[in-house]
Scaffold this motif. Structure first.
Motif, PDB file in Angstrom:
ATOM      1  N   ASP A 358     -19.560  -1.351 -12.218  1.00  8.58           N
ATOM      2  CA  ASP A 358     -21.024  -1.329 -12.327  1.00  8.58           C
ATOM      3  C   ASP A 358     -21.657  -0.669 -11.111  1.00  8.58           C
ATOM      4  O   ASP A 358     -22.670   0.039 -11.217  1.00  8.58           O
ATOM      5  N   ALA A 359     -21.055  -0.895  -9.929  1.00 10.82           N
ATOM      6  CA  ALA A 359     -21.645  -0.377  -8.688  1.00 10.82           C
ATOM      7  C   ALA A 359     -21.247   1.067  -8.413  1.00 10.82           C
ATOM      8  O   ALA A 359     -21.981   1.792  -7.723  1.00 10.82           O
ATOM      9  N   THR A 360     -20.112   1.508  -8.937  1.00 13.28           N
ATOM     10  CA  THR A 360     -19.627   2.866  -8.639  1.00 13.28           C
ATOM     11  C   THR A 360     -19.370   3.611  -9.949  1.00 13.28           C
ATOM     12  O   THR A 360     -20.286   4.021 -10.622  1.00 13.28           O
ATOM     13  N   ASP A 361     -18.094   3.814 -10.277  1.00 18.00           N
ATOM     14  CA  ASP A 361     -17.731   4.393 -11.568  1.00 18.00           C
ATOM     15  C   ASP A 361     -16.413   3.789 -12.018  1.00 18.00           C
ATOM     16  O   ASP A 361     -15.773   3.044 -11.274  1.00 18.00           O
ATOM     17  N   LEU A 362     -15.975   4.127 -13.225  1.00 16.64           N
ATOM     18  CA  LEU A 362     -14.844   3.456 -13.849  1.00 16.64           C
ATOM     19  C   LEU A 362     -13.519   3.753 -13.168  1.00 16.64           C
ATOM     20  O   LEU A 362     -12.548   3.006 -13.340  1.00 16.64           O
ATOM     21  N   SER A 363     -13.439   4.805 -12.378  1.00 19.19           N
ATOM     22  CA  SER A 363     -12.168   5.126 -11.730  1.00 19.19           C
ATOM     23  C   SER A 363     -11.844   4.188 -10.572  1.00 19.19           C
ATOM     24  O   SER A 363     -10.663   3.946 -10.278  1.00 19.19           O
ATOM     25  N   VAL A 364     -12.867   3.633  -9.927  1.00 20.09           N
ATOM     26  CA  VAL A 364     -12.647   2.827  -8.722  1.00 20.09           C
ATOM     27  C   VAL A 364     -11.804   1.575  -8.993  1.00 20.09           C
ATOM     28  O   VAL A 364     -10.869   1.278  -8.226  1.00 20.09           O
ATOM     29  N   PRO A 365     -12.071   0.804 -10.055  1.00 17.94           N
ATOM     30  CA  PRO A 365     -11.192  -0.358 -10.312  1.00 17.94           C
ATOM     31  C   PRO A 365      -9.733   0.021 -10.492  1.00 17.94           C
ATOM     32  O   PRO A 365      -8.844  -0.727 -10.059  1.00 17.94           O
ATOM     33  N   PHE A 366      -9.482   1.184 -11.098  1.00 19.76           N
ATOM     34  CA  PHE A 366      -8.095   1.605 -11.294  1.00 19.76           C
ATOM     35  C   PHE A 366      -7.448   2.020  -9.974  1.00 19.76           C
ATOM     36  O   PHE A 366      -6.258   1.761  -9.748  1.00 19.76           O
ATOM     37  N   TYR A 367      -8.210   2.671  -9.100  1.00 21.47           N
ATOM     38  CA  TYR A 367      -7.664   2.985  -7.775  1.00 21.47           C
ATOM     39  C   TYR A 367      -7.346   1.709  -6.999  1.00 21.47           C
ATOM     40  O   TYR A 367      -6.328   1.620  -6.303  1.00 21.47           O
ATOM     41  N   LEU A 368      -8.216   0.701  -7.114  1.00 24.06           N
ATOM     42  CA  LEU A 368      -7.935  -0.575  -6.461  1.00 24.06           C
ATOM     43  C   LEU A 368      -6.683  -1.221  -7.048  1.00 24.06           C
ATOM     44  O   LEU A 368      -5.855  -1.777  -6.322  1.00 24.06           O
ATOM     45  N   GLY A 369      -6.536  -1.131  -8.372  1.00 21.00           N
ATOM     46  CA  GLY A 369      -5.326  -1.656  -9.000  1.00 21.00           C
ATOM     47  C   GLY A 369      -4.072  -0.963  -8.501  1.00 21.00           C
ATOM     48  O   GLY A 369      -3.042  -1.604  -8.254  1.00 21.00           O
ATOM     49  N   ALA A 370      -4.138   0.361  -8.335  1.00 18.58           N
ATOM     50  CA  ALA A 370      -2.997   1.093  -7.786  1.00 18.58           C
ATOM     51  C   ALA A 370      -2.676   0.610  -6.377  1.00 18.58           C
ATOM     52  O   ALA A 370      -1.504   0.458  -6.002  1.00 18.58           O
ATOM     53  N   ALA A 371      -3.728   0.350  -5.594  1.00 21.88           N
ATOM     54  CA  ALA A 371      -3.521  -0.117  -4.218  1.00 21.88           C
ATOM     55  C   ALA A 371      -2.853  -1.490  -4.191  1.00 21.88           C
ATOM     56  O   ALA A 371      -1.999  -1.758  -3.339  1.00 21.88           O
ATOM     57  N   THR A 372      -3.228  -2.368  -5.128  1.00 23.73           N
ATOM     58  CA  THR A 372      -2.607  -3.697  -5.125  1.00 23.73           C
ATOM     59  C   THR A 372      -1.126  -3.618  -5.507  1.00 23.73           C
ATOM     60  O   THR A 372      -0.303  -4.364  -4.968  1.00 23.73           O
ATOM     61  N   PHE A 373      -0.781  -2.726  -6.423  1.00 23.32           N
ATOM     62  CA  PHE A 373       0.641  -2.528  -6.740  1.00 23.32           C
ATOM     63  C   PHE A 373       1.401  -2.080  -5.497  1.00 23.32           C
ATOM     64  O   PHE A 373       2.503  -2.578  -5.210  1.00 23.32           O
ATOM     65  N   LEU A 374       0.834  -1.135  -4.764  1.00 29.30           N
ATOM     66  CA  LEU A 374       1.516  -0.620  -3.571  1.00 29.30           C
ATOM     67  C   LEU A 374       1.542  -1.661  -2.459  1.00 29.30           C
ATOM     68  O   LEU A 374       2.526  -1.760  -1.714  1.00 29.30           O
ATOM     69  N   LEU A 375       0.473  -2.446  -2.324  1.00 31.73           N
ATOM     70  CA  LEU A 375       0.439  -3.489  -1.297  1.00 31.73           C
ATOM     71  C   LEU A 375       1.484  -4.574  -1.565  1.00 31.73           C
ATOM     72  O   LEU A 375       1.979  -5.215  -0.629  1.00 31.73           O
ATOM     73  N   ALA A 376       1.835  -4.752  -2.820  1.00 29.68           N
ATOM     74  CA  ALA A 376       2.857  -5.755  -3.154  1.00 29.68           C
ATOM     75  C   ALA A 376       4.219  -5.382  -2.583  1.00 29.68           C
ATOM     76  O   ALA A 376       5.072  -6.262  -2.384  1.00 29.68           O
ATOM     77  N   ILE A 377       4.450  -4.085  -2.304  1.00 29.37           N
ATOM     78  CA  ILE A 377       5.756  -3.656  -1.786  1.00 29.37           C
ATOM     79  C   ILE A 377       6.020  -4.226  -0.390  1.00 29.37           C
ATOM     80  O   ILE A 377       7.077  -4.845  -0.162  1.00 29.37           O
ATOM     81  N   PRO A 378       5.105  -4.039   0.605  1.00 27.65           N
ATOM     82  CA  PRO A 378       5.386  -4.650   1.916  1.00 27.65           C
ATOM     83  C   PRO A 378       5.404  -6.178   1.871  1.00 27.65           C
ATOM     84  O   PRO A 378       6.109  -6.809   2.669  1.00 27.65           O
ATOM     85  N   VAL A 379       4.631  -6.790   0.969  1.00 29.84           N
ATOM     86  CA  VAL A 379       4.693  -8.244   0.840  1.00 29.84           C
ATOM     87  C   VAL A 379       6.097  -8.665   0.408  1.00 29.84           C
ATOM     88  O   VAL A 379       6.689  -9.591   0.967  1.00 29.84           O
ATOM     89  N   LEU A 380       6.638  -7.973  -0.602  1.00 31.79           N
ATOM     90  CA  LEU A 380       8.008  -8.257  -1.037  1.00 31.79           C
ATOM     91  C   LEU A 380       8.994  -7.974   0.088  1.00 31.79           C
ATOM     92  O   LEU A 380       9.946  -8.743   0.298  1.00 31.79           O
ATOM     93  N   ALA A 381       8.774  -6.897   0.837  1.00 33.22           N
ATOM     94  CA  ALA A 381       9.690  -6.547   1.917  1.00 33.22           C
ATOM     95  C   ALA A 381       9.732  -7.630   2.998  1.00 33.22           C
ATOM     96  O   ALA A 381      10.772  -7.834   3.637  1.00 33.22           O
ATOM     97  N   SER A 382       8.618  -8.349   3.183  1.00 33.61           N
ATOM     98  CA  SER A 382       8.595  -9.416   4.184  1.00 33.61           C
ATOM     99  C   SER A 382       9.529 -10.563   3.810  1.00 33.61           C
ATOM    100  O   SER A 382       9.933 -11.340   4.672  1.00 33.61           O
ATOM    101  N   GLY A 383       9.849 -10.665   2.534  1.00 34.45           N
ATOM    102  CA  GLY A 383      10.798 -11.683   2.101  1.00 34.45           C
ATOM    103  C   GLY A 383      12.129 -11.106   1.670  1.00 34.45           C
ATOM    104  O   GLY A 383      12.914 -11.794   0.993  1.00 34.45           O
ATOM    105  N   HIS A 384      12.402  -9.863   2.048  1.00 35.06           N
ATOM    106  CA  HIS A 384      13.624  -9.190   1.596  1.00 35.06           C
ATOM    107  C   HIS A 384      14.879  -9.933   2.035  1.00 35.06           C
ATOM    108  O   HIS A 384      15.826 -10.097   1.258  1.00 35.06           O
ATOM    109  N   GLY A 385      14.876 -10.401   3.276  1.00 36.09           N
ATOM    110  CA  GLY A 385      16.049 -11.093   3.785  1.00 36.09           C
ATOM    111  C   GLY A 385      16.332 -12.373   3.011  1.00 36.09           C
ATOM    112  O   GLY A 385      17.485 -12.696   2.717  1.00 36.09           O
TER     113      GLY A 385
END
Length: 573
Positions: A358-385
């Motif tokens: 509503d505040a920007t355009d429809l692409s922004v929520p999808f970019y945020l979703g992509a960022a959360t997928f990528l952010l999950a990688i270092p979170v998983l890596a913190s528990g890799h051991g």
């Protein structure tokens, strides 16, 4: 773990109680994908914005998340069948009310009630199916996974067909089908015993103090943020009718089901849990970024959404297994804690995505979703051991799986045993007796290993038998052997994952004790079940460093040749 040869057991040859719950599972798993094809129609018919319509997901998932904290306590006090019946009844009532209302606020509110019923149902359905199954749990798990896949795939298709008539159709359709499942459950499912010790309602929150469980839960929260952003907002830029949207999400659902059941275990076996999840989250991030960049091109969005089903199927299976591997608490408690964080992420994402759109355009929520997928990688890596040690069964003193629990008198130090893998089935005694003859002929002690597995499907995990029953099974074998003058020791091998994972775990144990041979029975599960969750015997044979003896429990074992006996006596592991 081993089984008699006999007739091949079909996973679909189950009691009527299992079929009743499986039917209800199909309808329950339709719940999320069912509304996707009607989102644009709802917005148009009720004069609502996409952000208002997205609250259908938020209310449903947030209530499901909070309820997941208490369903274990509720089920332990009132019993699994009663919990299941109440959950079904709640879904029937609130799905019908959602179809009757004439406002978007009313639908959002009734979807919240639907979420409560869904939490009660999904938290107990797998346990009820496993407890009601005949001829072992493996067929029941295949049936449950089939119901899951069918619900995910058919939900959007049914939603599209009914939504093409009226946006109310999917809601009334669920109410009617769940009412049928409710009656079948009442009539066909027997009462099941309650746990000896009720679960504390605070146990899931306390469990999150464990670093491994919290790490995997946060990773699941981030993953579900991206997943439900796509599910809640992808239908709008596609610019399709309800019927066409149903077909798109059916294709997506078919890939989710196929990769969850058939491909995730094989990738996990080949590359390990963490590496597959890293690559998978990266793939999801790329797919989500493609949707964001091509949001104005319907074809790009359609193709990307369908392709995402493959990644989502893999992630759904392996994330839950990772949670169970690193969690030092009971399976139901770990499932509730993980489900809470997972559904919270899914519930918040559509609401935030709506505000951003509503505040920007429809692409922004999808970019945020992509960022959360990528952010999950270092979170998983913190528990890799933690995850790596759990898969290698070390674990720094925490009771991670797989783990070995001795039963009876310990084996003589330095002895090189014949190990026999057995399960709780009618042919187990014959398999043990055949292995005892192999041990006698090679002058070796016998070790009876009972493989106690945890069934993991979606966010649910359930032990296939109690610790008491597993111990009693091994003890009964040892007592029978002792009466015949056969020296034997016992172990319970607790594992998380599919049959192939259990086979590899046994191979590691056999190598650790310097076994001369491992004896197993032929699998009764049939090619479909073995293709779905892997072959125990095939995985054991590939991984074992010693001879694997295949026993046919329905006929007298063939006498080992002198060459074979000599090889076993002189073998060096």
């Amino acid at each position: 773990m081993s089984a008699p040869h006999g007739k091949t057991a079909s996973p679909f040859r189950q009691p009527r109680a299992v079929w009743a719950v499986a039917f209800a599972c199909v309808i329950s798993f339709m719940g999320i994908g069912l509304v996707d094809p009607i989102l644009p129609a709802l917005a148009e018919s009720l004069h609502a914005t996409p952000s208002q319509v997205s609250l259908l997901f938020s209310s449903y998932l947030i209530v499901t998340a909070v309820a997941m904290l208490f369903v274990g306590w509720f089920s332990s006090r009132f019993g699994a069948k009663r919990t299941l019946v109440i959950g079904l009844a709640v879904i029937v009532v609130f799905a019908a009310l959602a179809g009757c209302t004439g406002s978007i606020d009313g639908i959002v509110g009734f979807r919240a009630g639907w979420g409560l019923g869904n939490a009660l149902f999904i938290a107990t359905s797998l346990a009820v199916i496993v407890a009601s199954a005949s001829g072992g749990f493996a067929g029941a798990i295949i049936l449950y996974e089939t119901a899951l896949g069918l619900g995910i795939a058919v939900g959007p298709l049914l939603g599209g067909e009914l939504g093409a008539v009226s946006w109310r159709g999917p809601f009334f359709g669920v109410a009617v089908l769940m009412a049928v499942a409710l009656v079948a459950t009442l009539v066909l499912v027997p009462s099941l015993p309650k746990p000896k010790r009720p679960t504390s309602p605070l146990a899931p929150l306390r469990a999150l103090r464990h670093r491994g469980l919290l790490t995997m839960g946060i990773m699941a929260l981030l993953y579900n943020w991206g997943f439900f952003t796509m599910l809640g907002y992808a239908p709008y830029p596609m610019k399709l009718s309800a019927h066409e949207l149903g077909l798109v999400f059916t294709g997506w659902g078919l890939l989710v089901a196929a990769f969850s059941v058939f491909f995730a275990p094989r990738l996990q076996a080949r590359y390990g849990t963490a590496p597959v999840l890293y690559a998978n989250l990266l793939g999801l991030g790329i797919v989500m970024a493609v949707i964001a960049a091509g949001v104005s091109t319907p074809t790009v969005v359609i193709v990307a959404v369908i392709v995402s089903g493959a990644f989502i199927g893999i992630n759904n299976t392996l994330t839950t297994q990772a949670v169970m591997l690193v969690s030092p608490v009971e399976r139901p408690v770990a499932s509730s804690a993980y489900g809470f964080l997972r559904f919270i992420g899914g519930g918040l994402a559509p609401y935030v995505a709506g505000k951003l759109a509503d505040a920007t355009d429809l692409s922004v929520p999808f970019y945020l979703g992509a960022a959360t997928f990528l952010l999950a990688i270092p979170v998983l890596a913190s528990g890799h051991g933690l995850l790596r040690r759990a898969e290698a069964h070390t674990g720094d003193g925490e009771p991670v799986a797989p783990a070995l629990t001795p039963v009876g008198a310990p084996a003589a130090p330095g002895a090189r045993p014949v190990v026999v893998a057995v399960g709780a089935h009618d042919g187990a005694a014959a398999v043990v007796d055949a292995a005892a003859r192999v041990a006698r002929d090679t002058g070796s002690p016998l070790e009876v290993v009972h493989v106690e597995e945890t069934a993991v499907v979606e966010e649910q995990a359930v032990d296939t038998e109690s610790d008491e029953r597993a111990r009693a099974t091994v003890t009964a074998h040892l007592d029978r052997l002792a009466a015949r003058g056969v020296a034997a020791s016992g172990q319970i091998l607790t594992g998380v994952g599919d049959h192939a994972a259990a086979g590899r775990a046994l191979a590691r144990h056999a190598a650790g004790v310097g076994a001369r041979a491992v004896a197993v029975g032929r699998s009764p599960r049939g090619p479909l079940a073995q293709f779905a969750d892997g072959s125990f015997t095939a995985a054991l044979t590939r991984a074992a460093e010693c001879t694997v003896v295949l026993v046919d429990a329905d006929s007298a074992p063939r006498k080992l040749t002198e060459d074979t006996l000599s090889e076993l006596r002189d073998s060096v592991v």
